[in-house]
Design a protein around this motif. Structure first.
Motif, PDB file in Angstrom:
ATOM      1  N   SER A 642       0.852  -1.182   0.000  1.00  0.00           N
ATOM      2  CA  SER A 642       0.000   0.000   0.000  1.00  0.00           C
ATOM      3  C   SER A 642       0.889   1.234   0.000  1.00  0.00           C
ATOM      4  CB  SER A 642      -0.921   0.018   1.218  1.00  0.00           C
ATOM      5  OG  SER A 642      -1.819   1.101   1.135  1.00  0.00           O
ATOM      6  N   ALA A 643       0.548   2.175  -0.849  1.00  0.00           N
ATOM      7  CA  ALA A 643       1.206   3.477  -0.851  1.00  0.00           C
ATOM      8  C   ALA A 643       0.155   4.511  -0.484  1.00  0.00           C
ATOM      9  CB  ALA A 643       1.803   3.777  -2.222  1.00  0.00           C
ATOM     10  N   LEU A 644       0.410   5.240   0.585  1.00  0.00           N
ATOM     11  CA  LEU A 644      -0.538   6.225   1.081  1.00  0.00           C
ATOM     12  C   LEU A 644       0.191   7.539   1.324  1.00  0.00           C
ATOM     13  CD1 LEU A 644      -2.334   3.864   3.604  1.00  0.00           C
ATOM     14  CD2 LEU A 644      -3.274   4.660   1.436  1.00  0.00           C
ATOM     15  N   LYS A 645      -0.566   8.565   1.644  1.00  0.00           N
ATOM     16  CA  LYS A 645       0.040   9.882   1.810  1.00  0.00           C
ATOM     17  C   LYS A 645       1.086   9.896   2.915  1.00  0.00           C
ATOM     18  CE  LYS A 645      -3.757  12.801   0.123  1.00  0.00           C
ATOM     19  NZ  LYS A 645      -4.905  11.912  -0.075  1.00  0.00           N
ATOM     20  N   PHE A 646       0.904   9.032   3.920  1.00  0.00           N
ATOM     21  CA  PHE A 646       1.805   9.092   5.067  1.00  0.00           C
ATOM     22  C   PHE A 646       2.912   8.048   5.010  1.00  0.00           C
ATOM     23  CE2 PHE A 646      -1.894   6.577   6.188  1.00  0.00           C
ATOM     24  CZ  PHE A 646      -1.343   5.399   6.648  1.00  0.00           C
ATOM     25  N   PHE A 649       3.292   0.854   3.209  1.00  0.00           N
ATOM     26  CA  PHE A 649       3.186  -0.393   3.956  1.00  0.00           C
ATOM     27  C   PHE A 649       3.887  -1.477   3.145  1.00  0.00           C
ATOM     28  CE2 PHE A 649      -0.317   1.779   6.100  1.00  0.00           C
ATOM     29  CZ  PHE A 649      -0.077   1.407   7.417  1.00  0.00           C
ATOM     30  N   ILE A 650       4.772  -2.195   3.824  1.00  0.00           N
ATOM     31  CA  ILE A 650       5.584  -3.223   3.173  1.00  0.00           C
ATOM     32  C   ILE A 650       5.256  -4.578   3.779  1.00  0.00           C
ATOM     33  CG2 ILE A 650       7.915  -3.936   2.543  1.00  0.00           C
ATOM     34  CD1 ILE A 650       7.229  -1.104   1.589  1.00  0.00           C
ATOM     35  N   SER A 651       5.007  -5.574   2.936  1.00  0.00           N
ATOM     36  CA  SER A 651       4.799  -6.943   3.393  1.00  0.00           C
ATOM     37  C   SER A 651       6.047  -7.767   3.111  1.00  0.00           C
ATOM     38  CB  SER A 651       3.601  -7.583   2.684  1.00  0.00           C
ATOM     39  OG  SER A 651       2.396  -7.047   3.153  1.00  0.00           O
ATOM     40  N   LEU A 652       6.485  -8.505   4.133  1.00  0.00           N
ATOM     41  CA  LEU A 652       7.592  -9.440   3.951  1.00  0.00           C
ATOM     42  C   LEU A 652       7.046 -10.776   3.473  1.00  0.00           C
ATOM     43  CD1 LEU A 652       9.695  -8.692   7.168  1.00  0.00           C
ATOM     44  CD2 LEU A 652       9.606  -7.445   4.979  1.00  0.00           C
ATOM     45  N   ASP A 653       7.954 -11.655   3.060  1.00  0.00           N
ATOM     46  CA  ASP A 653       7.528 -12.968   2.573  1.00  0.00           C
ATOM     47  C   ASP A 653       6.756 -13.749   3.636  1.00  0.00           C
ATOM     48  OD1 ASP A 653       8.716 -12.432   0.164  1.00  0.00           O
ATOM     49  OD2 ASP A 653      10.568 -13.527   0.607  1.00  0.00           O
ATOM     50  N   ASN A 654       7.047 -13.486   4.918  1.00  0.00           N
ATOM     51  CA  ASN A 654       6.361 -14.214   5.991  1.00  0.00           C
ATOM     52  C   ASN A 654       5.063 -13.544   6.420  1.00  0.00           C
ATOM     53  OD1 ASN A 654       7.231 -11.975   7.401  1.00  0.00           O
ATOM     54  ND2 ASN A 654       8.690 -13.081   8.694  1.00  0.00           N
ATOM     55  N   LEU A 659       5.562  -0.357   8.353  1.00  0.00           N
ATOM     56  CA  LEU A 659       5.378   0.943   7.728  1.00  0.00           C
ATOM     57  C   LEU A 659       6.714   1.639   7.524  1.00  0.00           C
ATOM     58  CD1 LEU A 659       3.469   3.326   6.880  1.00  0.00           C
ATOM     59  CD2 LEU A 659       3.602   4.085   9.264  1.00  0.00           C
ATOM     60  N   VAL A 660       6.919   2.103   6.307  1.00  0.00           N
ATOM     61  CA  VAL A 660       7.981   3.069   6.049  1.00  0.00           C
ATOM     62  C   VAL A 660       7.314   4.434   6.078  1.00  0.00           C
ATOM     63  CG1 VAL A 660       9.728   3.915   4.441  1.00  0.00           C
ATOM     64  CG2 VAL A 660       9.298   1.450   4.636  1.00  0.00           C
ATOM     65  N   HIS A 661       7.440   5.126   7.191  1.00  0.00           N
ATOM     66  CA  HIS A 661       6.749   6.411   7.319  1.00  0.00           C
ATOM     67  C   HIS A 661       7.370   7.441   6.380  1.00  0.00           C
ATOM     68  CE1 HIS A 661       5.138  10.079   9.228  1.00  0.00           C
ATOM     69  NE2 HIS A 661       4.129   9.277   9.559  1.00  0.00           N
ATOM     70  N   ILE A 662       6.539   8.379   5.947  1.00  0.00           N
ATOM     71  CA  ILE A 662       7.006   9.398   5.013  1.00  0.00           C
ATOM     72  C   ILE A 662       8.212  10.152   5.571  1.00  0.00           C
ATOM     73  CG2 ILE A 662       5.457  11.193   5.897  1.00  0.00           C
ATOM     74  CD1 ILE A 662       6.031  10.579   2.186  1.00  0.00           C
ATOM     75  N   SER A 663       8.278  10.264   6.894  1.00  0.00           N
ATOM     76  CA  SER A 663       9.403  10.983   7.509  1.00  0.00           C
ATOM     77  C   SER A 663      10.720  10.240   7.349  1.00  0.00           C
ATOM     78  CB  SER A 663       9.126  11.211   8.998  1.00  0.00           C
ATOM     79  OG  SER A 663       8.980   9.974   9.678  1.00  0.00           O
ATOM     80  N   ASN A 664      10.639   8.936   7.013  1.00  0.00           N
ATOM     81  CA  ASN A 664      11.856   8.144   6.823  1.00  0.00           C
ATOM     82  C   ASN A 664      12.229   7.979   5.349  1.00  0.00           C
ATOM     83  OD1 ASN A 664      12.538   7.598   9.575  1.00  0.00           O
ATOM     84  ND2 ASN A 664      10.776   6.224   9.659  1.00  0.00           N
ATOM     85  N   LEU A 665      11.473   8.637   4.466  1.00  0.00           N
ATOM     86  CA  LEU A 665      11.861   8.703   3.060  1.00  0.00           C
ATOM     87  C   LEU A 665      12.641  10.005   2.886  1.00  0.00           C
ATOM     88  CD1 LEU A 665       8.551   7.475   1.373  1.00  0.00           C
ATOM     89  CD2 LEU A 665      10.734   6.270   1.428  1.00  0.00           C
ATOM     90  N   THR A 666      13.916   9.962   3.248  1.00  0.00           N
ATOM     91  CA  THR A 666      14.711  11.190   3.374  1.00  0.00           C
ATOM     92  C   THR A 666      15.548  11.528   2.149  1.00  0.00           C
ATOM     93  OG1 THR A 666      16.457   9.909   4.452  1.00  0.00           O
ATOM     94  CG2 THR A 666      14.832  10.969   5.880  1.00  0.00           C
ATOM     95  N   PHE A 710       9.824   0.142   9.278  1.00  0.00           N
ATOM     96  CA  PHE A 710      10.937  -0.165   8.394  1.00  0.00           C
ATOM     97  C   PHE A 710      11.535   1.139   7.841  1.00  0.00           C
ATOM     98  CE2 PHE A 710       8.291  -4.094   6.981  1.00  0.00           C
ATOM     99  CZ  PHE A 710       8.742  -4.831   8.055  1.00  0.00           C
ATOM    100  N   ILE A 711      12.735   1.006   7.303  1.00  0.00           N
ATOM    101  CA  ILE A 711      13.271   2.016   6.401  1.00  0.00           C
ATOM    102  C   ILE A 711      13.721   1.300   5.141  1.00  0.00           C
ATOM    103  CG2 ILE A 711      13.976   3.699   8.153  1.00  0.00           C
ATOM    104  CD1 ILE A 711      16.812   2.584   7.957  1.00  0.00           C
TER     105      ILE A 711
END
Length: 779
Positions: A642-646, A649-654, A659-666, A710-711
């Motif tokens: 899922s890609a959202l404004k904030f 969301f990342i799913s692992l194989d398991n 969440l990779v929060h927007i604040s961590n997309l630096t 996550f980052i």
């Protein structure tokens, strides 16, 4: 006229005669819809007006609702202070935005009365103000008691388990129980937030559950917080104890005896409550006989008893990582009602003749007495069908029948595909815990031929029962999945056009076959997962209703739940209806018994199903977070789901989600492009969207809040795009926030995980029966 036109006509008439009230019969006569089907359509239309607060129902009469009284809905709080009120269950996009100054200190899930201060328009939703709190959601809270002497007059405070109320604390009065430090308690709320103390509740401890560090206490806190009944009252246990452990001969009278048939059960190896047995053979004319035989729970759980009341209150069994909270006491669910091998059992049977095209050409629905010939497992049947080997010697004698079953399953699958059934095959996880309840591993559940075969048999039995009673035009309880809203379909269609795989069909009259065709065309492409996910979000949730509108997801005109009465109250109700009409006929007098109660049963059981799903999801999130606690700093491959404004969301194989929060997309300033459901870098033009593989590092884990963050590893390696996000003023009058703030998913308000994640989860929840898959609804 269709249902929407009928509702509009009824609404117009009631509004024109606002000072009067009318019965459904009066209105049906006025519209000259006097037959049973017409009356039912009018009644359904009127009830829809009541649900959407366009009309009031009092003593059986309907009257136009004066808008000056405001609208009643559920308040969904955001931790930034604002919220949204959902008031129309048939239109989730009609939520009303409530600013921080207008909430009247309502808490999450409070039932509130609101007025609209700014109507919807120009691409933005309505805004409003809370007038009153009609009903508090938090009448009791669950959490850990801490001794605290900082608040005179109170013996301590409770740290609330429910993360939706994490910003509040409850001060404990000394009038109730006096727990020790570190115990998990249930407290009744006596006082709610005030302007002076906007984040303070007060209350009394009424139950001490145990110490917070005891094994299993983490799950039990979630069970209590979600108000899932987990202990049977003594009156219920006493009634259950009176039920015999074996079937007496007298109970077999007037039932068709099928004990000579080679019935088998096929379930998971750890299943204890076995409620369905099957048998199949090839007929001389080339057709198939399929028998689906379901435990006759209604024989033991009689209406009006304490057992029945408790089953209704629970609504469903709840399946958690290390335990099951059953709908019925175990001497029933695992004993007399479980179709264990070699013992006589009472059953409700659906015997069908199915032709080579998968169509039921004849059927018989009746009570029976059966005896399971063998208890088979999914693994054992899959091994036999895959390579012809036997996990147990007795599988060999059953091999010919199992081959016929497999053949019939393929026929039924082909039939469903031809009519457009939509198949989503998302993985499900089994969380493995040790003897202390700690999550130590996550295994993916695979649905092989045996699982799908039993699913096919349950689906066709449910359809057959539903069609039988719908054609009798009698009150009945159905499992429905309504056609998606045209607005959502239009948005989804625009999305598919934008990524080069257009959805074909009229958004105002979409057929499941159009969705199926799209899924099949992209199933082997990288963007296939992205399209599947967005399609799921465009659909409605399945529910129970007395209105037979069919099941969109499986392309069925008729559908009910008949096959799991041990663990679902609607199935128990359906069994009672079958018996009632068999005994009393289908005339007006017989129909009157259930006509006025089935709508409420459908609504209540749908609500309790949602409660169970939420509890299961919360526990899964808790245990997945627990599993990831020692993996902070480690790297994994994942997929954007899922890609959202904030953020992303990342799913692992398991199946762990973070969440990779927007604040961590630096590495850049990322903007949200709704038409492509993507975050796009303003300078680099890097794009991140659903279905895209990424490499992540675990940044932090919070088991209490059930979150994993996550980052991205090397985001600069991400693909670039020619798409440019249109820069325009947002709905609330300010340009996009600076990097690291993000916005929520509605009306440009600041947000984050809380509200945005809730909307994401509500639309993408597991086991919600938008498709036939899932352990809750597959049988």
């Amino acid at each position: 006229m269709d249902q929407k036109q009928l509702q509009a006509q009824l609404a117009g008439f009631l509004k024109a005669n606002a000072t009067q009230s009318f019965s459904a019969l009066n209105l049906a006569d006025g519209l000259r819809m006097n037959d049973a089907a017409g009356y039912k359509a009018v009644e359904n239309g009127l009830n829809a007006l009541v649900r959407t607060q366009q009309a009031d129902l009092t003593d059986g009469n309907y009257q136009f609702r004066d808008e000056k009284d405001g609208l009643v809905g559920v308040f969904h709080a955001n931790d930034k202070g604002f919220g949204f009120v959902s008031w129309n269950p048939e239109d989730k996009e009609s939520d009303i935005y409530i600013g921080p100054a207008d909430t009247k200190l309502a808490m999450n899930n409070d039932k509130v009365r609101v007025i609209i201060t700014t109507p919807a328009g120009n691409g933005r939703g309505a805004s409003g103000r809370v007038l009153d709190i009609e009903e508090h959601a938090y009448q009791q809270v669950v959490g850990v008691f801490n001794v605290n002497g900082e608040n005179p007059g109170y013996i301590g405070e409770v740290t609330i388990t429910d993360k939706k109320a994490a910003g509040y604390k409850l001060l404990v009065k000394g009038d109730g129980l006096k727990p020790t430090d570190g115990t998990v308690v249930v407290a009744d709320v006596t006082d709610y937030p005030t302007a002076e103390k906007p984040k303070i509740l007060t209350g009394l401890v009424r139950e001490i559950v145990g110490y917070k560090d005891e094994p299993g206490m983490d799950i039990l806190q979630i069970v209590y917080a979600n108000k899932v009944p987990s202990e049977f009252p003594q009156a219920v246990l006493d009634e259950a104890a009176q039920i015999p452990a074996e079937v007496p001969a007298a109970d077999m009278a007037d039932r068709i005896d099928l004990r000579d048939q080679t019935l088998v059960t096929i379930d998971g190896a750890d299943t204890k409550d076995i409620d369905d047995a099957v048998v199949a053979w090839k007929l001389d004319n080339g057709n198939y006989h399929l028998g689906v035989h379901i435990a006759d729970v209604s024989h033991y759980v009689q209406e009006g008893t304490a057992l029945d009341e408790e089953a209704y209150n629970r609504g469903t069994s709840v399946y958690l990582t290390d335990r099951v909270i059953p709908m019925l006491p175990r001497n029933i669910s695992n004993g007399i009602a479980s179709l264990n091998p070699g013992v006589d059992r009472l059953a409700m049977s659906a015997e069908m003749e199915i032709d080579k095209n998968g169509h039921v050409v004849s059927h018989n629905i009746h009570t029976s007495v059966i005896r399971s010939h063998a208890r088979l497992t999914y693994d054992g049947v899959n091994q036999l069908l895959d390579d012809g080997t036997f996990v147990e010697p007795f599988y060999e004698e059953l091999a010919p029948m199992l081959q016929v079953m497999s053949e019939l399953h393929e026929v039924l699958v082909d039939m469903r595909q031809k009519r457009g059934a939509i198949e989503f095959d998302a993985p499900e996880a089994k969380i493995i815990v040790d003897e202390t309840g700690k999550a130590v591993d996550i295994e993916l559940r695979e649905r092989a031929t045996a699982e799908r075969m039993i699913e096919s048999f349950m689906l066709i039995a449910n359809e057959t029962v539903a069609e039988h009673f719908d054609k009798l035009k009698v009150p009945f309880l159905y499992r429905i999945h309504e056609t998606p809203d045209s607005e959502r379909v239009t948005k989804f269609a625009e999305f598919t056009i934008a990524i080069g795989h257009p959805l074909k069909g009229d958004p105002n009259n979409m057929k499941p076959s159009a969705f199926q065709a799209l899924i099949r065309s992209v199933e082997d492409l990288p963007e296939g997962q992205m399209i599947s996910t967005m399609m799921l979000r465009a659909m409605k949730q399945a529910k129970y209703s007395d209105d037979p509108v069919g099941h969109f997801g499986i392309g069925a005109e008729y559908y009910t739940h008949f096959t799991s009465p041990i663990r679902r109250y609607p199935d128990l109700t359906v069994h009672r209806l079958i018996k009632w009409y068999e005994k009393n006929g289908t005339g007006d007098e017989a129909q009157a018994k259930y006509r006025d109660v089935l709508a409420q049963i459908g609504q209540d059981t749908s609500t309790r199903e949602r409660r169970a799903i939420d509890t299961e999801r919360d526990v899964d999130a808790l245990k997945k977070a627990e599993f990831m606690e020692d993996k902070v700093g480690m790297e994994f491959d994942g997929v954007v789901n899922s890609a959202l404004k904030f953020g992303l969301f990342i799913s692992l194989d398991n199946t762990v989600e973070g969440l990779v929060h927007i604040s961590n997309l630096t590495d850049d300033y990322y903007e949200y492009d709704e038409s492509h459901a993507a975050l796009i870098g303003r300078s680099s033009h890097r794009i991140f969207q659903i279905g895209q593989p990424v490499r992540i590092k675990v940044l932090r884990v919070n088991k209490v809040e059930r979150t994993v963050d996550f980052i991205l590893v090397n985001p600069e390696n991400g693909p670039t795009t020619d798409i440019r996000v249109a820069r325009k003023e947002n709905d609330r009058g300010s340009f996009g926030r600076q990097r690291g703030r993000g916005r929520d998913d509605k009306n440009g308000q600041n947000g984050g995980r809380n509200r945005g994640e809730k909307r994401y989860n509500d639309r993408n929840g597991k086991r919600n029966d938008r498709t036939p898959q899932g352990r809750r609804n597959s049988k």
